[in-house]
Design an enzyme around this catalytic site. Structure first.
Site, PDB file in Angstrom:
ATOM      1  N   CYS A  12      -8.055 -29.166  -8.718  1.00 26.00           N
ATOM      2  CA  CYS A  12      -9.294 -29.796  -8.273  1.00 26.00           C
ATOM      3  C   CYS A  12      -9.854 -30.695  -9.377  1.00 26.00           C
ATOM      4  CB  CYS A  12     -10.291 -28.749  -7.767  1.00 26.00           C
ATOM      5  SG  CYS A  12     -11.562 -29.468  -6.695  1.00 26.00           S
ATOM      6  N   HIS A  26      -6.803 -26.446  -3.450  1.00 23.57           N
ATOM      7  CA  HIS A  26      -6.904 -25.204  -4.210  1.00 23.57           C
ATOM      8  C   HIS A  26      -5.732 -24.282  -3.870  1.00 23.57           C
ATOM      9  CE1 HIS A  26     -10.953 -25.641  -5.977  1.00 23.57           C
ATOM     10  NE2 HIS A  26     -11.113 -26.473  -4.960  1.00 23.57           N
ATOM     11  N   GLU A  49      -5.034 -21.543  -5.142  1.00 24.42           N
ATOM     12  CA  GLU A  49      -5.481 -20.141  -5.182  1.00 24.42           C
ATOM     13  C   GLU A  49      -6.235 -19.745  -3.918  1.00 24.42           C
ATOM     14  OE1 GLU A  49      -6.893 -22.656  -6.592  1.00 24.42           O
ATOM     15  OE2 GLU A  49      -9.049 -22.365  -6.889  1.00 24.42           O
TER      16      GLU A  49
END
Lengths: 255, 216
Positions: B88, B196, B198
């Site tokens: 990001c 993202h 994650e």
């Protein structure tokens, strides 16, 4: 292509889910983490916890719930309920929340929205707007679960919090919430057409067509629902398949 | 093998660390995952992850405020060639400049400016928030085994700015949002993800597992 999102919402009180959930064979249907995992597996696009903890002493429990959820679910998590200070936000984000939803505190102090967005970024600031119709085409903000009128116009408020940095709005019709009669499409439309940020439609979902209407007619980019999923009326997969069949782009990676 | 996730006061490192732990377990990697704000640990680590949420300038200032961190990253990534993943705003900092609110210098590892996204369709909302598919510009090791394209897996995005590249060479993948949005870039030992990993469930965990074994 960006997909419409389905967001199940869990009411959490003192670390337990209230308004029970009975949609899968969970070992502990009161444990928000167990339910979060089940929704993650079922293909939910995001999750929302609403902390309605009654006492200040038990407030810390939600941090543990968020932490354990973030360890098991690799999807976005929004936490709302009782978010009153930048310190509250910091603690939730550190525990593993991706976004926080601010309701009463934003009504009391618009400046809090600005502070939150400046400090943590607009992407994690969701302003929850609970609105009731007061006359045709006019809605007012209510707080405390729809009990307290504020006299504030919902559309003007939406415009204002977005200008202050809210990155997303969660709009709930207090007239429709819990009725199963569908979203208040006129309310959704009045707000979605007014602001450039994504809007989550909430309050009133009873059928899968209601979800379709929220996106197609209400112009929301996400739909939030609780009971239709918790009580097993429909699965996330059924909802996504139905919406996709009606021409809405949906993410169906794991279905 | 050691991986550091750099903590400079930006956002939610708990979930990033947990996703790396999970990807490590799933892929049978022997990596150790550490969240750190100590440049000494970054120098000792073999792989580096730079996350980032909030505005470009805030992230740059945050990173600069950790004594020695900016210089350490320059050294370890550009001169010692350690595998690097920016996420990001951590990815955006790889650019020449950020143009969010004010002009801010980035690392200048990838020539380009970070600019507001500008979807052709005015009804499209900003931020670009939610799950999108990835269109491949060129193959890259970090996407090995991951189905991409319009029928492929989805990645989770939440951003209002993206990297406008000075040339297309580093471009690995874009996402369509009223036009092409830069989604993934790479050059030599550096990679950057606008989305993202994650938070991107199976696609994200597979990408992280690929990063853990990447030999650029």
């Amino acid at each position: 292509m960006l997909k419409a999102r389905i967001i199940p919402c869990l009411d959490v009180k003192d670390g337990r889910v209230v308004k029970g959930v009975n949609f899968v064979n969970l070992r502990d249907a009161g444990d928000p983490v167990e339910i979060a995992k089940a929704y993650d597996k079922a293909g939910a696009d995001e999750l929302c916890f609403l902390d309605i903890t009654a006492t200040h002493e038990n407030r810390g429990i939600i941090f543990d719930v968020v932490k354990r959820t973030a360890e098991a679910c690799f999807m976005p998590l929004t936490v709302g309920g009782g978010v009153r200070s930048t310190e509250d936000i910091r603690k939730l984000l550190l525990a593993g929340a991706d976004k926080v939803s601010i309701n009463t505190a934003a009504v009391k102090s618009r400046d809090f929205v600005r502070q939150a967005a400046e400090k943590f970024g607009s992407q994690c600031v969701v302003v929850a707007i609970d609105a009731k119709q007061v006359s045709p085409g006019q809605w007012q903000i209510f707080t405390h679960g729809g009990r307290n009128p504020t006299g504030i116009d919902a559309i003007a408020f939406a415009r204002e919090v977005v200008a202050l940095g809210a990155g997303e709005l969660l709009v709930t019709s207090m007239d429709r919430d819990g009725t199963g009669r569908g979203f208040d499409i006129a309310l959704m439309r009045a707000i979605t057409d007014e602001v450039r940020v994504p809007v989550i439609a909430s309050g009133g979902v009873g059928t899968l067509d209601h979800l379709v209407e929220g996106i197609k007619d209400g112009h929301a980019t996400a739909v939030l629902a609780a009971s239709i999923f918790h009580f097993g009326t429909f699965t996330i997969a059924e909802a996504k398949n139905h919406m996709a069949h009606r021409g809405i782009p949906m993410r169906r990676d794991s279905l | 093998m050691s991986v550091v996730i750099i903590d400079y006061g930006s956002g939610n490192l708990h979930s990033a660390a947990k996703a790396f732990e999970r990807a490590k377990r799933d892929s049978g990697s022997n990596a150790t995952i550490e969240v750190t704000s100590d440049p000494g640990h970054v120098r000792r680590a073999e792989r580096i992850v730079l996350p980032g949420v909030a505005a470009f300038r805030d992230c740059r200032d945050g990173l600069r405020a950790v004594s020695g961190m900016w210089e350490t990253l320059e050294e370890e990534v550009t001169r010692r060639g350690k595998p690097f993943l920016g996420i990001c705003v951590g990815m955006q900092l790889m650019a020449t400049r950020g143009l969010e609110h004010v002009e801010t210098q980035g690392f200048n590892w990838i020539a380009g400016d970070v600019k507001v996204i500008d979807p052709k369709d005015p009804s499209l909302k900003i931020p670009h928030m939610g799950w999108n598919t990835l269109d491949v510009a060129r193959p890259h090791a970090l996407f090995d085994g991951i189905p991409l394209g319009s029928q492929g897996l989805h990645a989770y995005f939440v951003h209002s700015y993206h990297m406008a590249l000075a040339n297309k060479a580093p471009l690995v993948a874009t996402a369509d949002y009223g036009g092409a949005v830069t989604a993934f870039i790479a050059r030599d030992n550096m990679a950057g993800s606008q989305f993202h990993p994650e938070k991107s469930q199976s696609l994200g965990l597979a990408l992280i597992a690929n990063f853990l074994k990447w030999r650029p």
